[in-house]
Design a protein around this motif. Structure first.
Motif, PDB file in Angstrom:
ATOM      1  N   GLY A  14       0.812  -1.210   0.000  1.00 33.02           N
ATOM      2  CA  GLY A  14       0.000   0.000   0.000  1.00 33.02           C
ATOM      3  C   GLY A  14       0.844   1.259   0.000  1.00 33.02           C
ATOM      4  N   ARG A  15       1.904   1.256   0.796  1.00 34.95           N
ATOM      5  CA  ARG A  15       2.802   2.422   0.812  1.00 34.95           C
ATOM      6  C   ARG A  15       3.520   2.572  -0.520  1.00 34.95           C
ATOM      7  N   ALA A  16       3.843   1.439  -1.155  1.00 35.43           N
ATOM      8  CA  ALA A  16       4.497   1.504  -2.459  1.00 35.43           C
ATOM      9  C   ALA A  16       3.567   2.088  -3.521  1.00 35.43           C
ATOM     10  N   ASN A  17       2.279   1.757  -3.447  1.00 33.94           N
ATOM     11  CA  ASN A  17       1.315   2.368  -4.368  1.00 33.94           C
ATOM     12  C   ASN A  17       1.338   3.888  -4.242  1.00 33.94           C
ATOM     13  N   ARG A  18       1.303   4.370  -2.989  1.00 31.12           N
ATOM     14  CA  ARG A  18       1.292   5.811  -2.751  1.00 31.12           C
ATOM     15  C   ARG A  18       2.595   6.454  -3.218  1.00 31.12           C
ATOM     16  N   ALA A  19       3.710   5.795  -2.931  1.00 31.59           N
ATOM     17  CA  ALA A  19       5.006   6.351  -3.313  1.00 31.59           C
ATOM     18  C   ALA A  19       5.162   6.428  -4.829  1.00 31.59           C
ATOM     19  N   ALA A  20       4.679   5.408  -5.533  1.00 34.52           N
ATOM     20  CA  ALA A  20       4.800   5.408  -6.994  1.00 34.52           C
ATOM     21  C   ALA A  20       3.994   6.540  -7.617  1.00 34.52           C
ATOM     22  N   LEU A  21       2.807   6.773  -7.095  1.00 33.36           N
ATOM     23  CA  LEU A  21       2.004   7.885  -7.604  1.00 33.36           C
ATOM     24  C   LEU A  21       2.651   9.227  -7.271  1.00 33.36           C
ATOM     25  N   ASP A  22       3.139   9.367  -6.046  1.00 34.08           N
ATOM     26  CA  ASP A  22       3.760  10.627  -5.640  1.00 34.08           C
ATOM     27  C   ASP A  22       5.030  10.917  -6.438  1.00 34.08           C
ATOM     28  N   CYS A 230       4.127  -8.001  -0.787  1.00 34.41           N
ATOM     29  CA  CYS A 230       5.375  -7.672  -1.478  1.00 34.41           C
ATOM     30  C   CYS A 230       5.171  -7.507  -2.980  1.00 34.41           C
ATOM     31  N   ALA A 231       3.935  -7.362  -3.417  1.00 32.82           N
ATOM     32  CA  ALA A 231       3.667  -7.112  -4.832  1.00 32.82           C
ATOM     33  C   ALA A 231       4.177  -5.730  -5.231  1.00 32.82           C
ATOM     34  N   PRO A 232       4.509  -5.554  -6.510  1.00 36.31           N
ATOM     35  CA  PRO A 232       4.975  -4.234  -6.949  1.00 36.31           C
ATOM     36  C   PRO A 232       3.836  -3.235  -6.955  1.00 36.31           C
ATOM     37  N   PRO A 233       4.165  -1.942  -6.890  1.00 36.29           N
ATOM     38  CA  PRO A 233       3.095  -0.941  -7.034  1.00 36.29           C
ATOM     39  C   PRO A 233       2.425  -1.090  -8.389  1.00 36.29           C
ATOM     40  N   ALA A 234       1.115  -0.983  -8.393  1.00 37.90           N
ATOM     41  CA  ALA A 234       0.372  -1.221  -9.623  1.00 37.90           C
ATOM     42  C   ALA A 234       0.793  -0.264 -10.732  1.00 37.90           C
ATOM     43  N   LEU A 235       1.110   0.981 -10.375  1.00 38.26           N
ATOM     44  CA  LEU A 235       1.482   1.965 -11.395  1.00 38.26           C
ATOM     45  C   LEU A 235       2.713   1.538 -12.171  1.00 38.26           C
ATOM     46  N   SER A 236       3.640   0.847 -11.524  1.00 35.20           N
ATOM     47  CA  SER A 236       4.872   0.439 -12.193  1.00 35.20           C
ATOM     48  C   SER A 236       4.632  -0.646 -13.237  1.00 35.20           C
ATOM     49  N   CYS A 237       3.465  -1.285 -13.197  1.00 35.67           N
ATOM     50  CA  CYS A 237       3.160  -2.364 -14.142  1.00 35.67           C
ATOM     51  C   CYS A 237       2.263  -1.909 -15.289  1.00 35.67           C
ATOM     52  N   LEU A 238       1.773  -0.690 -15.216  1.00 34.77           N
ATOM     53  CA  LEU A 238       0.738  -0.256 -16.150  1.00 34.77           C
ATOM     54  C   LEU A 238       1.225  -0.202 -17.589  1.00 34.77           C
ATOM     55  N   THR A 239       2.354   0.430 -17.829  1.00 35.73           N
ATOM     56  CA  THR A 239       2.787   0.615 -19.221  1.00 35.73           C
ATOM     57  C   THR A 239       3.155  -0.704 -19.891  1.00 35.73           C
ATOM     58  N   GLU A 240       3.740  -1.645 -19.138  1.00 37.87           N
ATOM     59  CA  GLU A 240       4.116  -2.921 -19.772  1.00 37.87           C
ATOM     60  C   GLU A 240       2.881  -3.748 -20.100  1.00 37.87           C
ATOM     61  N   VAL A 241       1.844  -3.644 -19.281  1.00 34.24           N
ATOM     62  CA  VAL A 241       0.601  -4.346 -19.600  1.00 34.24           C
ATOM     63  C   VAL A 241      -0.053  -3.743 -20.838  1.00 34.24           C
ATOM     64  N   ILE A 242      -0.082  -2.421 -20.923  1.00 31.97           N
ATOM     65  CA  ILE A 242      -0.656  -1.759 -22.098  1.00 31.97           C
ATOM     66  C   ILE A 242       0.101  -2.165 -23.360  1.00 31.97           C
TER      67      ILE A 242
END
Length: 324
Positions: A14-22, A230-242
């Motif tokens: 959860g903290r990683a999600n917030r950090a990736a967006l910030d 320990c999953a990666p932040p979702a934002l970091s996976c977005l472009t590779e999925v697209i």
């Protein structure tokens, strides 16, 4: 109730999600004429006033007596859309009537195809127009005891799977009821008349395989940090999925959206829409349907202001040239 609502925010994930967006800045572009701008989108044949969908969240009568009906009314009033959870605390038909428009249905696998088919048929008969199949968390009723008057009213009681000596409670117990790729193919064949999205994908290969099996869209999500810590932040996976599924397949983003600026970050990376979770539940708890509508309006205002300050009049402008 508090821990259920806030759970996941302070996990590592959860903290990683917030950090990736910030960590993703939005770059202002002044002097751009944005008159006539808007946030309308076309998504699976539906025109929405904005790309802020209400994410599927269970047991909403924990937050307010009007529960999912209040959230559905608010989404419709704000020209948006709601994804109703399998674990909703009110009947699917009642929620659909409250919205007075077709909603989306989030499907959890029910342990076998027969039970899953019965639940799915019920949702489709009630008029739900899109199925969002969540695959990253095998069905689990509740992390803590629920009040006597709050339960998942739309599902059949789960059966018991006895374990033989030497079997694992994880691998041979609750994961034995989890869906597989063949179940996804069956589900696609079972619902040819409605769009089918797969939710809970973080790996490009999984997204590509789901699309090859006929899924119409993908929701990049780590379940808001509530499942695998320990999953990666979702934002970091977005472009590779697209990149893996191609521009013709809508990819939606979920996990950590707290503001209109957060939504713009995901949209500028190529997401077609975002799913908002905890913020609208705060609104539900504070003010029922009016509280949810107020949160949606705030997020939409923030999105419009962020777009305007970045010199983007429409979401097509956002996706054509990222705002970072």
């Amino acid at each position: 109730m508090w821990h259920y609502l806030d759970g996941g925010r302070d996990t590592v994930c959860g903290r990683a999600n917030r950090a990736a967006l910030d960590a993703m800045p939005l770059r202002p572009r002044p002097l751009v004429d944005v008159r006539g701008g808007h946030t309308r989108i076309e998504l699976f044949g539906e025109t929405l006033g904005h790309p802020l969908l209400l994410a599927p969240i269970a047991y909403q009568r924990l937050q307010h007596p009007d529960g999912e009906c209040a959230s559905a009314m608010a989404a419709a009033a704000q020209d948006g859309q709601m994804v109703v959870s399998t674990l909703a605390s009110q009947p699917l038909e009642q929620i659909a009537r409250a919205a007075e428009k077709p909603l989306w249905f989030q499907l959890y696998w029910q342990g076998d195809r027969e039970r899953t088919a019965r639940l799915l048929d019920r949702a489709l008969a009630a008029g739900y127009r899109c199925v969002v199949f969540t695959v990253d968390a095998p069905i689990k009723l509740a992390a803590s005891p629920l009040p006597a008057d709050v339960r998942a009213v739309n599902i059949e009681p789960p059966g018991q799977r006895p374990l033989r000596p030497g079997q694992s409670e994880v691998f041979d117990g609750w994961m034995a009821d989890a869906p597989g790729w063949d179940d996804l193919a069956w589900l696609r064949a079972r619902t040819p008349e409605v769009p089918l999205l797969i939710k809970g994908v973080l790996h490009a290969a999984d997204a590509a395989r789901a699309v090859d099996l006929g899924c119409d869209g993908v929701v990049v999500s780590n379940h808001g940090g509530r499942v695998l810590d320990c999953a990666p932040p979702a934002l970091s996976c977005l472009t590779e999925v697209i990149a893996a599924v191609g521009d013709d397949v809508p990819v939606l983003f979920d996990s950590g959206i707290d503001s209109g600026a957060d939504a713009l970050r995901a949209l500028s990376l190529g997401a077609r829409a975002v799913l908002v979770g905890r913020p609208y539940l705060w609104g539900l708890a504070a003010g029922g349907a009016l509280g949810v509508a107020h949160v949606i309006r705030l997020l939409r205002d923030e999105l419009e202001m962020s777009m305007a300050l970045c010199g983007r009049a429409t979401l097509a402008d956002v996706s054509a040239d990222r705002c970072g």
